[in-house]
Design an enzyme around this catalytic site. Structure first.
Site: not given
Ligand SMILES: Cc1cc2nc3c(=O)[nH]c(=O)nc-3n(C[C@H](O)[C@H](O)[C@H](O)COP(=O)(O)OP(=O)(O)OC[C@H]3O[C@@H](n4cnc5c(N)ncnc54)[C@H](O)[C@@H]3O)c2cc1C
Length: 386
Positions: A124, A359
Site C-alpha cells: 500500500p 499483473e
Molecule cells: C482485484 C485485484 C486483485 C489483485 N490481486 C493481487 C495479488 O493476488 N497479489 C498481488 O501482489 N497484487 C494483487 N493486486 C494488486 C495489483 O497487482 C496492483 O494493483 C497493480 O499491479 C498496480 O499496482 P498499484 O495498485 O500499486 O498501482 P500504482 O503503482 O500505485 O499505480 C498507480 C498509477 O501510477 C502509475 N505508476 C506507478 N508507478 C509508476 C512508475 N514508476 N512509472 C510510471 N507510472 C507509474 C501506474 O501505471 C498507475 O497508472 C490485485 C489488485 C486487484 C484490484
C-alpha cells in the site's frame, strides 16, 4: 497431460463451468464471497487446482496451451471464479523454483486443492518491485518479516502466501526473496479490503506482518536473492493468462451481442441490419481475432520453453484494451437494457476492468516492451513463423 486424456477431460471442465458453477454467479454477485465449502470440492474433483503441478506430484501437468482454454471458458461464464482460480494456479507456478523437499511437501496438497495459495507482492505504501519495503531478517532457523501488503487475492483461505520481500536490502533487486508464509504464522494478520467494482468473490486483503515468523525451510528454492527474478519469470506466463481471460470475456460478449442484435427490433427492422450496429460487431470480432492470433504465437513460444517478456506484456496490454473496447461496443449494441443487471453485459463490462490493472498497469507493460526491444530483441522474419 497427453492429448487423448485432455480431449476427454476438457469437456468435463466445460460441463462443470456451465452446468454447475454457473449456479453460484448470482449468489457471489449478491454476497461478494465464493462459497468455498461448495466450490472447492467441485474444482478439486477435476484436478483444477493442479493445472500447472507436474503429474509426478499428483497434478495435471497441463501445457500453457492446455490450461488457457480453461481460463477462457471460466471467463466466458464468470470472471469472479476465474479470478479465484487464477490466483491459486499462478502462485503454484512459482513452486517450479522450489527445492525438491519443498515440492514434495507442498505440491501434492496444492494439486488436490487441500493447500490453497496466494501471491503477495503489492504494497500500500510503495511501488511494485525494488521499491517494496517488506523485509525479513533471519535469526537461526526463522525469518522475522515486517511490512504491509494489500490487494492480495485469496488471503482469506490461502494456506501459504508466496510473499515477496527483502532478505537483504543492501543488494537491491538481488536481495529480494520469496518466502512461503504459512497462514498460521505468529505475527501475521490480515484485514479485508472489499468493495470491488467487479470480479467479485475472492477476498483481496491487506496483510499485516509484525515480525511474522516464517520457518527458514520455507525460503523458496532455498537460496536468498532470487525472488524478484522468479516472480518476473512467473509473471510472463501469468500475463498471457490474463490476456486469455480478456479473450474469454470478449468472445462471450460478442456472442451475446450477436444474439441481441438479431433479436432486437426497432422501427420494424432488426438492429442487426443497421450499419452502426454491424460496424460495432465487426470491430469486436476484429479485436478478438487479433488477440487470438497474438495469444497463439505467445503460447506456442511458452510451450517451446522460450522466455517472452515482450510478447507476454503485449498480449496482456492489447488484451486488456481489446476487452475494454469489446465490452464497450457490446454495451452500445445492447442499448439501455445492457446497463442493467437483466443482461450479463453489465457484469462482464465491470469484471474485465481488472484486466488493465492485474499483473501490472499499462505503464509497466509498455516499459517492459520498450526495454526488451531497446535491449536488442527483434521478431523473427515473418516468413519463418508461417
Ligand atoms: C482485484 C485485484 C486483485 C489483485 N490481486 C493481487 C495479488 O493476488 N497479489 C498481488 O501482489 N497484487 C494483487 N493486486 C494488486 C495489483 O497487482 C496492483 O494493483 C497493480 O499491479 C498496480 O499496482 P498499484 O495498485 O500499486 O498501482 P500504482 O503503482 O500505485 O499505480 C498507480 C498509477 O501510477 C502509475 N505508476 C506507478 N508507478 C509508476 C512508475 N514508476 N512509472 C510510471 N507510472 C507509474 C501506474 O501505471 C498507475 O497508472 C490485485 C489488485 C486487484 C484490484
Amino acid at each position: 497431460m497427453d492429448d487423448a486424456t485432455y480431449r476427454e477431460w476438457f469437456p468435463k471442465v466445460k460441463d462443470l463451468i456451465w452446468n454447475d458453477l454457473s449456479q453460484y454467479v448470482d449468489q457471489i454477485e449478491r454476497e461478494g464471497h465464493i462459497p468455498h465449502d461448495e466450490v472447492i470440492p467441485k474444482l478439486a474433483a477435476l484436478g483444477l487446482y493442479g493445472c500447472l503441478v507436474p503429474e509426478s506430484y499428483g497434478g495435471l501437468g497441463l501445457s500453457v496451451g492446455q490450461y488457457v482454454p480453461v481460463l477462457i471458458e471460466l471467463s466466458k461464464m464468470y470472471a469472479g471464479l476465474r479470478g479465484y482460480l487464477h490466483a491459486h494456479v499462478s502462485a503454484s507456478k512459482l513452486l517450479e523454483f522450489a527445492t525438491d523437499e519443498q515440492k514434495a511437501r507442498i505440491y501434492p496438497g496444492v494439486a488436490k486443492g487441500e493447500i490453497q495459495l496466494a501471491f503477495a507482492l503489492t504494497e500500500p505504501d510503495n511501488g511494485t518491485g525494488v521499491d517494496i519495503t517488506t523485509t525479513a531478517r533471519r535469526e537461526g532457523d526463522v525469518y522475522f518479516v515486517s511490512g504491509r501488503k494489500h490487494l492480495i487475492s485469496n488471503c482469506d483461505i490461502a494456506d501459504y502466501l508466496m510473499l515477496v520481500c527483502y532478505t537483504d536490502r543492501s543488494r537491491g533487486a538481488d536481495g529480494i526473496s520469496v518466502l512461503m508464509l504459512p497462514k498460521e504464522a505468529p505475527g501475521f494478520t490480515w484485514d479485508p479490503v472489499g468493495g470491488l467494482m467487479g470480479c467479485k468473490g475472492a477476498e483481496h486483503g491487506r496483510l499485516n506482518l509484525d515480525d511474522a515468523q516464517v520457518p527458514a525451510e520455507n525460503l523458496l528454492g532455498g537460496v536468498e536473492g532470487k525472488g524478484l527474478a522468479h516472480a518476473l519469470e512467473a509473471l510472463e506466463e501469468s500475463r498471457v493468462f490474463i490476456a486469455s481471460t480478456s479473450l474469454g470475456t470478449a468472445e462471450r460478449v460478442l456472442e451475446l451481442s450477436l444474439d441481441y442484435a438479431t433479436e432486437r427490433v426497432t422501427f420494424g427492422k432488426s438492429i442487426s441490419t443497421r450499419e452502426t450496429v454491424r460496424s460495432y460487431l465487426a470491430e469486436m470480432a476484429t479485436d478478438i481475432f487479433a488477440l487470438r492470433s497474438m495469444l497463439a504465437d505467445a503460447i506456442a513460444k511458452l510451450d517451446r520453453g522460450e522466455r517472452i517478456p515482450a510478447e507476454a506484456a503485449m498480449c496482456k496490454q492489447f488484451g486488456a484494451e481489446a476487452v475494454n473496447r469489446v465490452t464497450d461496443r457490446a454495451l452500445l449494441v445492447h442499448g439501455g437494457i445492457g446497463y442493467t443487471t437483466q443482461r450479463d453485459i453489465e457484469r462482464h463490462y465491470r469484471d474485465c476492468r481488472i484486466n488493465m490493472i492485474e499483473e501490472g498497469t499499462p505503464s509497466i507493460q509498455k516499459t517492459v516492451i520498450a526495454r526488451t526491444f531497446l535491449d536488442g530483441y527483434r521478431f523473427q522474419d515473418f516468413g519463418s513463423q508461417l
